[in-house]
Design a protein around this motif. Structure first.
Motif: not given
Length: 482
Positions: A176-185, A206-209
């Protein structure tokens, strides 16, 4: 002279306050194992004081105030752990994990980490996750994810990064790239260089965003700005996930931005500096880029010998672009005596790794017998390998081979197939040939409608011949309309 009664009372109050403060300080020091000495800690520990037992264990483990003694450290940790002290439970787990005074045993360590982790100890949660992720005979990614997430939710920066990574790579949890971005952030905002870099990568791809190169650049800068002495080591590979070839170090990315002027003013000197720093640390991508700057004279005087030196370093590490450039230098005698043997060696290494350009060049060498015995079979093999990777140039060349019957029996059907593949990638020359073949029914059933469609694409690309052919075929006698 006698003091007045009010003044004497005030001085007495001040004196009593000082005495009380001293007593409180003494009590705090005496009963706080963290700030009192070894002897006091030992006395309290023998009386069953749990914090003192833990502190005494730490003093023995670290050799503070007493000779280092792992066995005694473990003894006192165990006494405190028996009373439920989670710090001691964690410390016992850590000693088994590191093999301090006991045989290294991740399974025993895990049992103790679980004791503390279940009661909310962040480091125990993180280490329990680490063991499940990488230290068991059969890794349990799902279990690892659960513990990383518990620690991450408590704000642990390393765990936040790991949760992001597990979502990104789909380990132990659905990708889940969107959740990956959330936690990486979350980790990035706490200053984690790995998290900052991965946020940049996600925005760049542009993965998940939505793709956002401006935001990507900002995060690359944040990561690269942490250019302290150990930065290069930290970013030499994104730890645990083993995907360093995919995502690479941030300073190389930043070098690309400066070299190409992508979102920043073009600055060859800055790019060269970034590449050079990492190249000296052995980074193959940086070594290749440094070689390219020397070869092309970007930011430095052109120097083929230095270009060759850096290409060789990168090529020996398996960098396919460096292998291709090195082969070309030997083939074309750029700054080095012509050497077909070495050229062939490096072209083949790159070709074996799937480099389409090297495969295409090898096709020409074998077709022409340049530096190797002429071999049409091998030439065709390399042309096909290159064309199958989607490069329009070898696709067109292979189409011409079949159309003209060079090295193979003439085959218009195969010629059309390869021209069409190149045309679909936007190659205008191939589009025009495809249109002509549809018009003439050459290698494909005649189809004026499709021919008109392809002539239109050529015309839209600014080629007048396409417009002329479109106009002619669009006449009423052909029975079609735009």
């Amino acid at each position: 002279m006698a003091l007045s009664k009010p003044l004497a009372i005030r001085q007495l109050i001040i004196l009593l306050a000082i005495i009380i403060l001293l007593i409180i300080t003494a009590v705090v020091v005496f009963f706080n194992p963290r700030i009192m000495g070894f002897n006091t800690n030992q006395w309290l520990a023998t009386k069953g004081h749990v914090s003192a037992q833990c502190s005494l264990g730490e003093m023995y483990e670290d050799g503070k105030g007493v000779r280092q003694d792992y066995s005694k450290a473990l003894e006192w940790y165990e006494k405190a752990a028996e009373q439920g002290d989670i710090n001691s439970q964690y410390n016992i787990g850590r000693m088994y994990y590191l093999g301090r005074g006991v045989p290294q045993d991740p399974y025993v360590a895990l049992r103790w980490f679980y004791e503390a982790a279940e009661r909310g100890h962040i480091s125990a949660q993180y280490n329990a996750a680490n063991i499940n992720y990488r230290d068991l005979i059969i890794p349990d990614y799902s279990e690892a994810f659960q513990w990383y997430k518990k620690a991450a939710e408590q704000g642990d920066i390393n765990s936040q990064y790991m949760v992001g990574g597990m979502y990104y790579f789909g380990k132990g949890v659905r990708q889940d790239y969107s959740k990956a971005l959330e936690w990486y952030k979350k980790s990035a905002e706490q200053g984690d260089v790995h998290g900052q870099y991965m946020v940049a990568v996600i925005y760049e791809d542009g993965k998940g965003t939505p793709k956002n190169t401006t935001t990507a650049k900002e995060w690359f800068f944040k990561a690269a700005e942490q250019g302290d002495d150990d930065f290069k080591e930290k970013l030499d590979g994104i730890y645990f996930f083993g995907e360093e070839d995919e995502i690479g170090p941030a300073q190389v990315k930043l070098g690309y931005l400066y070299e190409g002027g992508y979102g920043v003013p073009q600055n060859y000197s800055k790019a060269f500096e970034l590449y050079q720093n990492l190249a000296k640390q052995g980074n193959a991508s940086a070594q290749y880029s440094l070689g390219e700057m020397y070869e092309e004279g970007k930011g430095v005087p052109q120097d083929y010998s230095k270009a060759l030196e850096w290409y060789e370093k990168a090529a020996e590490q398996g960098d396919i672009y460096a292998q291709h450039r090195l082969a070309r230098m030997y083939k074309d005698s750029e700054g080095v005596p012509q050497n077909y043997s070495k050229a062939l060696e490096w072209y083949e290494k790159a070709a074996e790794q799937g480099n389409a350009s090297s495969q295409f060049v090898l096709g020409h060498l074998y077709e022409d017998g340049e530096g190797v015995p002429q071999n049409y079979s091998k030439a065709l093999e390399y042309y096909e390998k290159s064309a199958e990777q989607g490069d329009a140039t070898p696709q067109k060349y292979l189409a011409e081979i079949y159309e003209e019957g060079k090295m193979v029996p003439q085959d218009y059907s195969k010629a059309f197939m390869w021209y069409e593949k190149a045309a679909e990638q936007g190659d205008v020359y191939a589009q025009h040939i495809v249109a002509k073949m549809y018009e003439e029914g050459k290698g494909v059933p005649q189809d004026y409608s499709k021919a008109l469609e392809w002539f239109g694409k050529v015309c839209d690309s600014g080629r007048q011949e396409g417009c002329d052919d479109y106009r002619i075929l669009n006449q009423p006698q052909f029975g079609i309309s735009a």
